[in-house]
Design an enzyme around this catalytic site. Structure first.
Site, PDB file in Angstrom:
ATOM      1  N   MET A 196      51.972  22.744  28.210  1.00 13.32           N
ATOM      2  CA  MET A 196      52.327  22.149  29.503  1.00 13.32           C
ATOM      3  C   MET A 196      52.320  23.223  30.596  1.00 13.32           C
ATOM      4  O   MET A 196      52.865  23.020  31.679  1.00 13.32           O
ATOM      5  CB  MET A 196      53.684  21.464  29.427  1.00 13.32           C
ATOM      6  CG  MET A 196      53.665  20.295  28.444  1.00 13.32           C
ATOM      7  SD  MET A 196      54.847  19.020  28.840  1.00 13.32           S
ATOM      8  CE  MET A 196      56.365  19.948  28.793  1.00 13.32           C
TER       9      MET A 196
ATOM     10  N   HIS B 161      53.347  31.011  24.077  1.00 17.01           N
ATOM     11  CA  HIS B 161      52.032  30.368  24.178  1.00 17.01           C
ATOM     12  C   HIS B 161      50.923  31.372  23.860  1.00 17.01           C
ATOM     13  O   HIS B 161      49.951  31.049  23.177  1.00 17.01           O
ATOM     14  CB  HIS B 161      51.797  29.846  25.599  1.00 17.01           C
ATOM     15  CG  HIS B 161      52.798  28.844  26.081  1.00 17.01           C
ATOM     16  ND1 HIS B 161      53.759  29.153  27.006  1.00 17.01           N
ATOM     17  CD2 HIS B 161      52.972  27.530  25.781  1.00 17.01           C
ATOM     18  CE1 HIS B 161      54.487  28.083  27.264  1.00 17.01           C
ATOM     19  NE2 HIS B 161      54.037  27.074  26.528  1.00 17.01           N
TER      20      HIS B 161
ATOM     21  N   ASP C 206      58.983  24.240  18.506  1.00 13.77           N
ATOM     22  CA  ASP C 206      59.154  22.786  18.548  1.00 13.77           C
ATOM     23  C   ASP C 206      58.885  22.252  17.130  1.00 13.77           C
ATOM     24  O   ASP C 206      57.848  21.637  16.880  1.00 13.77           O
ATOM     25  CB  ASP C 206      58.185  22.176  19.559  1.00 13.77           C
ATOM     26  CG  ASP C 206      58.433  22.701  20.960  1.00 13.77           C
ATOM     27  OD1 ASP C 206      59.173  22.066  21.709  1.00 13.77           O
ATOM     28  OD2 ASP C 206      57.901  23.787  21.289  1.00 13.77           O
TER      29      ASP C 206
ATOM     30  N   SER D  77      60.873  30.127  26.430  1.00 11.18           N
ATOM     31  CA  SER D  77      60.629  28.752  26.835  1.00 11.18           C
ATOM     32  C   SER D  77      60.349  28.717  28.330  1.00 11.18           C
ATOM     33  O   SER D  77      60.961  29.475  29.092  1.00 11.18           O
ATOM     34  CB  SER D  77      61.866  27.891  26.528  1.00 11.18           C
ATOM     35  OG  SER D  77      61.786  26.663  27.221  1.00 11.18           O
TER      36      SER D  77
HETATM   37  P1  AMP Z   1      54.980  23.645  25.806  1.00 10.79           P
HETATM   38  O1  AMP Z   1      54.119  24.210  26.900  1.00 10.79           O
HETATM   39  O2  AMP Z   1      56.420  23.998  25.930  1.00 10.79           O
HETATM   40  O3  AMP Z   1      54.709  22.186  25.560  1.00 10.79           O
HETATM   41  O4  AMP Z   1      54.514  24.394  24.487  1.00 10.79           O
HETATM   42  C1  AMP Z   1      53.173  24.416  24.075  1.00 10.79           C
HETATM   43  C2  AMP Z   1      53.081  24.995  22.693  1.00 10.79           C
HETATM   44  O5  AMP Z   1      53.596  26.328  22.693  1.00 10.79           O
HETATM   45  C3  AMP Z   1      53.898  24.197  21.672  1.00 10.79           C
HETATM   46  O6  AMP Z   1      53.168  24.116  20.460  1.00 10.79           O
HETATM   47  C4  AMP Z   1      55.129  25.047  21.518  1.00 10.79           C
HETATM   48  O7  AMP Z   1      55.758  24.897  20.260  1.00 10.79           O
HETATM   49  C5  AMP Z   1      54.578  26.444  21.676  1.00 10.79           C
HETATM   50  N1  AMP Z   1      55.650  27.357  22.064  1.00 10.79           N
HETATM   51  C6  AMP Z   1      56.481  27.237  23.143  1.00 10.79           C
HETATM   52  N2  AMP Z   1      57.388  28.229  23.131  1.00 10.79           N
HETATM   53  C7  AMP Z   1      57.141  28.986  22.037  1.00 10.79           C
HETATM   54  C8  AMP Z   1      57.756  30.146  21.467  1.00 10.79           C
HETATM   55  N3  AMP Z   1      58.810  30.737  22.026  1.00 10.79           N
HETATM   56  N4  AMP Z   1      57.225  30.644  20.323  1.00 10.79           N
HETATM   57  C9  AMP Z   1      56.160  30.052  19.728  1.00 10.79           C
HETATM   58  N5  AMP Z   1      55.541  28.954  20.216  1.00 10.79           N
HETATM   59  C10 AMP Z   1      56.026  28.428  21.349  1.00 10.79           C
END
Ligand code: AMP
Length: 281
Positions: free
Chosen positions: A30, A37, A150, A185
């Site tokens: 996102m 990421h 997640d 995050s």
């Molecule tokens: P998001 O942009 O928050 O929807 O996350 C996109 C992807 O990045 C998802 O698969 C998340 O699980 C992964 N992700 C987000 N934060 C982390 C983190 N701290 N460590 C590993 N993967 C992450």
């Protein structure tokens, strides 16, 4: 590296790569990218000839009172991070490119999507499954990368890929943390200095629970209770849930029979943060 806004541009790029016999990895995000990421993109670039990163704040996974409007966005910074990590293409569509005004088809799941975040965010996983299915159909990757951060989402995606026969390998990647333990995050940006300090109770509780499990505690309830007690001692923290579930089915367990996912969602002020560990035995 290119940034594109339309589905057709993604398809054209992927057709070109496929004509050359190249493999393709997908990292759905996102945006407002950070080192978590980046670790997914780096892993995808190591496993595949070309990597597509989708950068899309997906409205269908946000509830009516959630942070869709305020969710942080910074495409230029994201592009620099993607390029450095080895991505070939960023797909950054507008909402109307992804969803027709009269779209009525959604991917609904029972089972792994129902407990944990599914309880407090009832339409969340319907939105996630729908957008990820669409991205799978648009990019048609060989592999797709998701973070253990997640953990329920990863379990949900694995179930969906199995149940709907997507011919895509799902790769789970470890949680990337700040030096003091806080899981990285995009939502950490909402925290004030005081809240940022208070947010450490999540990773501290994870460490505490993990140690109890590794030291041989077999009662999931005892582990969860100790973690809750630690979090409740922080005045700025309000627990949404702390639970132990089977890591594959996401159904509650009372015994630490691996693989167990011990997951939490905790409000620090108005910001809802998640963290977890998996006990593999
Ligand atoms: P998001 O942009 O928050 O929807 O996350 C996109 C992807 O990045 C998802 O698969 C998340 O699980 C992964 N992700 C987000 N934060 C982390 C983190 N701290 N460590 C590993 N993967 C992450």
């Amino acid at each position: 590296m290119k940034v594109v806004k339309t589905i057709e541009e993604v398809r054209e790029a992927v057709r070109g790569w496929r004509a050359e016999g190249l493999s393709v990895g997908l990292v759905p995000t996102m945006g407002f990218l950070h080192e978590g990421h980046k670790s997914l993109i780096v892993r995808a670039a190591a496993d595949n000839d070309r990597v597509v990163v989708s950068d899309f704040v997906n409205p269908t996974q946000f509830g009516p009172t959630e942070d869709l409007e305020s969710y942080p966005r910074d495409l230029n910074r994201d592009a620099a991070l993607c390029e450095e990590a080895g991505a070939a293409l960023i797909f950054n569509p507008e909402v109307d490119e992804m969803y027709a005004d009269d779209a009525t088809t959604f991917v609904n799941m029972t089972g792994p999507s129902e407990d944990l975040c599914g309880m407090s965010r009832p339409i969340h996983f319907r939105g996630v499954c729908t957008v990820v299915s669409k991205l799978f159909n648009i990019v048609k990757p060989d592999r797709a990368y998701f973070g253990q951060k997640d953990a329920q989402q990863l379990a949900v995606i694995r179930r969906m890929v199995r149940d709907l026969n997507f011919d895509i390998e799902i790769v789970g990647c470890p949680i990337v943390r700040e030096a003091d333990g806080l899981a990285k995050s995009s939502r950490n940006t909402y925290l004030s200095a005081e809240e940022r300090q208070a947010a450490l109770v999540l990773s501290q509780a994870v460490k505490l629970g993990q140690k109890m499990a590794e030291d041989g505690e077999k009662s999931a309830d005892k582990i969860v209770d100790a973690m809750k007690k630690h979090i409740e001692a922080e005045p700025l923290a309000k627990i949404d849930y702390v639970k132990a579930v089977d890591a594959v089915s996401v159904s509650p367990v009372t015994e630490m029979k691996p693989p167990v996912l011990v997951a939490m969602a905790v409000y620090i002020g108005k910001t809802r943060l998640i963290d977890n560990f998996i006990y593999e035995g």
